[in-house]
Design a protein around this motif. Structure first.
Motif, PDB file in Angstrom:
ATOM      1  N   ALA A   1      64.983  18.943 -52.391  1.00 25.59           N
ATOM      2  CA  ALA A   1      65.334  17.844 -51.490  1.00 25.59           C
ATOM      3  C   ALA A   1      65.385  18.330 -50.043  1.00 25.59           C
ATOM      4  O   ALA A   1      64.892  17.658 -49.132  1.00 25.59           O
ATOM      5  CB  ALA A   1      66.657  17.217 -51.910  1.00 25.59           C
TER       6      ALA A   1
ATOM      7  N   HIS B   1      61.928  18.874 -48.893  1.00 23.26           N
ATOM      8  CA  HIS B   1      61.339  17.549 -48.647  1.00 23.26           C
ATOM      9  C   HIS B   1      61.697  17.036 -47.257  1.00 23.26           C
ATOM     10  O   HIS B   1      60.858  16.539 -46.506  1.00 23.26           O
ATOM     11  CB  HIS B   1      61.799  16.527 -49.700  1.00 23.26           C
ATOM     12  N   ASP B   2      62.981  17.139 -46.920  1.00 23.26           N
ATOM     13  CA  ASP B   2      63.425  16.586 -45.640  1.00 23.26           C
ATOM     14  C   ASP B   2      62.739  17.283 -44.460  1.00 23.26           C
ATOM     15  O   ASP B   2      62.389  16.639 -43.468  1.00 23.26           O
ATOM     16  CB  ASP B   2      64.943  16.714 -45.495  1.00 23.26           C
TER      17      ASP B   2
ATOM     18  N   HIS C   1      67.790  12.565 -59.228  1.00 20.59           N
ATOM     19  CA  HIS C   1      68.470  11.305 -58.916  1.00 20.59           C
ATOM     20  C   HIS C   1      68.329  10.285 -60.019  1.00 20.59           C
ATOM     21  O   HIS C   1      68.998   9.279 -60.007  1.00 20.59           O
ATOM     22  CB  HIS C   1      67.904  10.715 -57.620  1.00 20.59           C
TER      23      HIS C   1
ATOM     24  N   ARG D   1      67.961   8.609 -49.013  1.00 21.20           N
ATOM     25  CA  ARG D   1      67.666   9.848 -48.314  1.00 21.20           C
ATOM     26  C   ARG D   1      67.494   9.625 -46.818  1.00 21.20           C
ATOM     27  O   ARG D   1      66.753   8.744 -46.398  1.00 21.20           O
ATOM     28  CB  ARG D   1      66.365  10.405 -48.908  1.00 21.20           C
TER      29      ARG D   1
ATOM     30  N   ALA E   1      59.261  15.018 -53.119  1.00 21.02           N
ATOM     31  CA  ALA E   1      60.028  13.822 -53.484  1.00 21.02           C
ATOM     32  C   ALA E   1      60.056  13.668 -54.998  1.00 21.02           C
ATOM     33  O   ALA E   1      61.098  13.351 -55.589  1.00 21.02           O
ATOM     34  CB  ALA E   1      59.423  12.580 -52.834  1.00 21.02           C
TER      35      ALA E   1
ATOM     36  N   PHE F   1      64.975   7.479 -54.774  1.00 19.15           N
ATOM     37  CA  PHE F   1      65.266   8.679 -53.978  1.00 19.15           C
ATOM     38  C   PHE F   1      65.299   8.325 -52.490  1.00 19.15           C
ATOM     39  O   PHE F   1      66.238   8.682 -51.774  1.00 19.15           O
ATOM     40  CB  PHE F   1      64.199   9.740 -54.281  1.00 19.15           C
TER      41      PHE F   1
ATOM     42  N   ALA G   1      62.446  16.305 -56.383  1.00 18.99           N
ATOM     43  CA  ALA G   1      63.815  16.004 -55.952  1.00 18.99           C
ATOM     44  C   ALA G   1      64.328  14.742 -56.642  1.00 18.99           C
ATOM     45  O   ALA G   1      65.496  14.661 -57.015  1.00 18.99           O
ATOM     46  CB  ALA G   1      63.868  15.834 -54.438  1.00 18.99           C
TER      47      ALA G   1
END
Ligand code: G3I
Ligand code: 9MR
Length: 547
Positions: A97, A100-101, A546, A192, A539, A188, A542
């Motif tokens: 995650a 990803h960000d 979730h 986010r 995503a 997700f 990650a």
């Protein structure tokens, strides 16, 4: 720490999630004895690798070391025969995650027409560049209602890459991939945020970010006829300066069939995605839908207008003279939007084979959506599914042939090879979703491991993410800003034996034709279309947490 017989260790530099397989690669000429100890020095695993095999793409021998048995979070030491120092192996909840960000935030850093604030951009804050509110029609794009020299406004959008131009074709595959990430992992993305100016408004950050480019893209259509300009560009590439210092005149260049079709596909997809946000964005989905149809009609009436770089223009061409895949992609997106069977017939008639998505062939993105569509019958989907899974099977076979256990072959090492790896991984992951077969997911993970360090160069190829990462990407802001670290979250193009930049590479081997030097635009540039499949994959992994 190293002796002639101490093998190099290649592994995913993000660490390993406790429940995931943990494959490392040792580059050695013969089998290596190893021990893995916990942080108290207690011996947990020991053994000997298989005999290393030769990988022609790297000109090296390598053997896999499987540490999957380490299933408790913690720091482990790996002791290898012939080496003095131990290697650290980290097992911890997967940092997908966070990675990803970073990869998503990179798009914010490449926004045109806006200043990046210190609050959001930290040391990479910068003044606004390229207002693009006075862009001229280039001679190649002149029409009756817009003669050469006509001044128009075409602001916002992302800079394509390490250069400051904005290209419709490459925005096509990029936006389709990002909007698909939304479609597939909405749960997700609903939660986010990664600190962009719009964070906290009523739209998810991913859609706010894509809207920055969609709003620009919308201006690339000539309302008089529905045609779409190929690019918004300088005549020549800029020097190594910050955006605010890059003030050369900007032009809209030639309408092309490829631009119209990419535009039609993106606007159709965006319209479908934005329908549910009509309260926040009144009328936008409807506007995008009609504009997509208009571009489609232009392309049908002008089916073979291939981009011809004008003699006074030398920026990126994104030239592509094979347009059936763009036709098929646009037809399928319009079918998915409207349900009109005429578009399905168009898609079917083009009969375009399945292939990993790239800037010059986005068809995989619609294969996937058609397979998920509820409008088609199982028998209509069957040939698409067969073709899709046949690609995945092929990749499994390729992976088996590679001692690094990655589905990469010689022809994958082209300009932007890392996006080929990411694109293959997306296809594999989707094959896993389609079939439930875990080996496809594992093969996707192996390619992620490759991108984050399990490769012969030893780099984790994403700036700022990993322990050995590119420092000198071919990215004008990163080079010109006076900040030591490059702008984070960008996937470098990767090994490319074409070596078109003629820089001082240290190897000619395909998988080693990578140079962490600003000089190397053919292996160390970054680009919006290369980040997109990586964003999708991160995503995907990650989002598993979730769900
Ligand atoms: O597809 C062929 C393949 O069949 C062949 O085996 C291989 C052998 O070299 O070449 C492949 O074509 C290459 C193509 O990329 C693959 O996509 C070409 O040689 C190579 O020159 C071409 O490079 C493109 C590059 O621009 C130069 O035109 C890249 O794809 C493309 O990503 C890159 O895009 C640039 C923009 O023009 C400007 N902005 C930056 C951006 C990223 O570098
Ligand atoms: O900097 C340019 C890069 O963004 C492009 O992707 C690349 C390929 O077209 O070209 C780079 O510009 C180089 C130009 O093509 C040749 N002279 C050196 C330029 C790099 O400084």
């Amino acid at each position: 720490t190293t002796s002639p017989s101490c093998p190099a260790v290649r592994m995913n530099q993000l660490g390993f999630a406790p429940e995931q397989p943990k494959l490392l690669v040792l580059e050695a000429s013969s089998a290596v004895r190893y021990q893995a100890l916990d942080s108290q020095g207690k011996l947990l695993l020991s053994g000997r690798t298989a005999t290393p095999e030769f990988w022609a793409e790297a000109g090296r021998k390598a053997a896999v070391l499987d540490l999957s048995a380490l299933q408790t979070a913690g720091d482990y030491s790996l002791l290898l025969e012939g080496c003095q120092a131990a290697q650290l192996v980290q097992v911890r909840p997967a940092p997908w995650a966070a990675a990803h960000d970073a990869v998503a935030k990179a798009y914010y850093f490449n926004r045109a027409s806006t200043a990046l604030t210190a609050e959001l951009a930290g040391p990479w804050a910068r003044a606004a560049g390229h207002p693009d509110d006075q862009v001229r029609i280039h001679a190649s794009a002149a029409s009756a209602s817009r003669p050469a020299g006509t001044v128009l406004s075409s602001p916002q959008g992302w800079y394509d890459a390490g250069d400051y131009n904005k290209y419709v074709v490459n925005s096509g595959v990029t936006l389709l991939t990002m909007l698909q990430a939304w479609t597939d992992f909405a749960g997700f993305y609903q939660q986010r945020r990664w600190a962009i100016p719009e964070s906290g408004n009523t739209l998810p950050d991913l859609l706010d970010e894509t809207l920055w480019n969609l709003r620009w893209l919308r201006t690339m259509q000539d309302p008089a006829d529905g045609g779409v300009y190929h690019k918004l560009t300088n005549l020549k590439f800029d020097g190594t300066v910050m955006p605010a210092q890059a003030n050369s005149p900007r032009y809209l260049v030639q309408k092309t069939t490829a631009a119209a079709l990419n535009y039609a596909a993106v606007m159709a997809k965006a319209s479908q995605v934005l329908q549910q946000f009509d309260r926040q964005l009144p009328g936008l989905a409807a506007d995008y839908a009609q504009s997509a149809v208009q571009a489609w009609h232009w392309a049908k009436a002008n089916p073979a207008v291939v981009y011809q770089q004008p003699s006074d223009v030398s920026t990126g061409a994104y030239g592509d003279d094979k347009l059936t895949d763009e036709f098929a992609t646009a037809a399928a997106q319009l079918f998915l939007l409207t349900g009109d069977p005429a578009y399905w017939l168009e898609f079917s008639a083009f009969n375009v084979p399945m292939q990993v998505a790239s800037w010059n062939n986005p068809v995989a993105l619609v294969y996937w959506q058609l397979l998920r569509s509820e409008t088609l019958t199982e028998s209509q989907k069957q040939p698409l599914k067969t073709a899709f899974l046949a690609e995945a099977e092929l990749f499994l076979h390729q992976q088996q042939q590679s001692p690094y256990r990655v589905a990469l072959i010689k022809s994958d090492f082209i300009w932007g090879s890392n996006s080929v790896a990411a694109g293959k991984a997306v296809l594999l992951y989707q094959s896993y979703l389609l079939s439930g077969q875990a080996q496809y997911r594992q093969a996707a993970l192996n390619l992620l491991d490759y991108l984050f360090g399990r490769n012969p160069t030893g780099y984790s190829f994403v700036t700022g993410v990993g322990s050995q990462t590119p420092q000198h990407i071919h990215h004008r802001p990163s080079e010109a800003d006076g900040v030591k670290a490059p702008v984070p979250g960008w996937l470098a193009g990767g090994p490319n034996p074409g070596q078109q930049d003629k820089c001082n590479y240290t190897s000619r081997q395909p998988a080693l034709s990578y140079l962490d030097d600003y000089c190397s635009y053919a292996s160390n540039e970054i680009a919006i279309n290369w980040n997109a499949p990586l964003l999708y994959l991160l995503a995907a992994f990650a989002a598993e947490k979730h769900s």
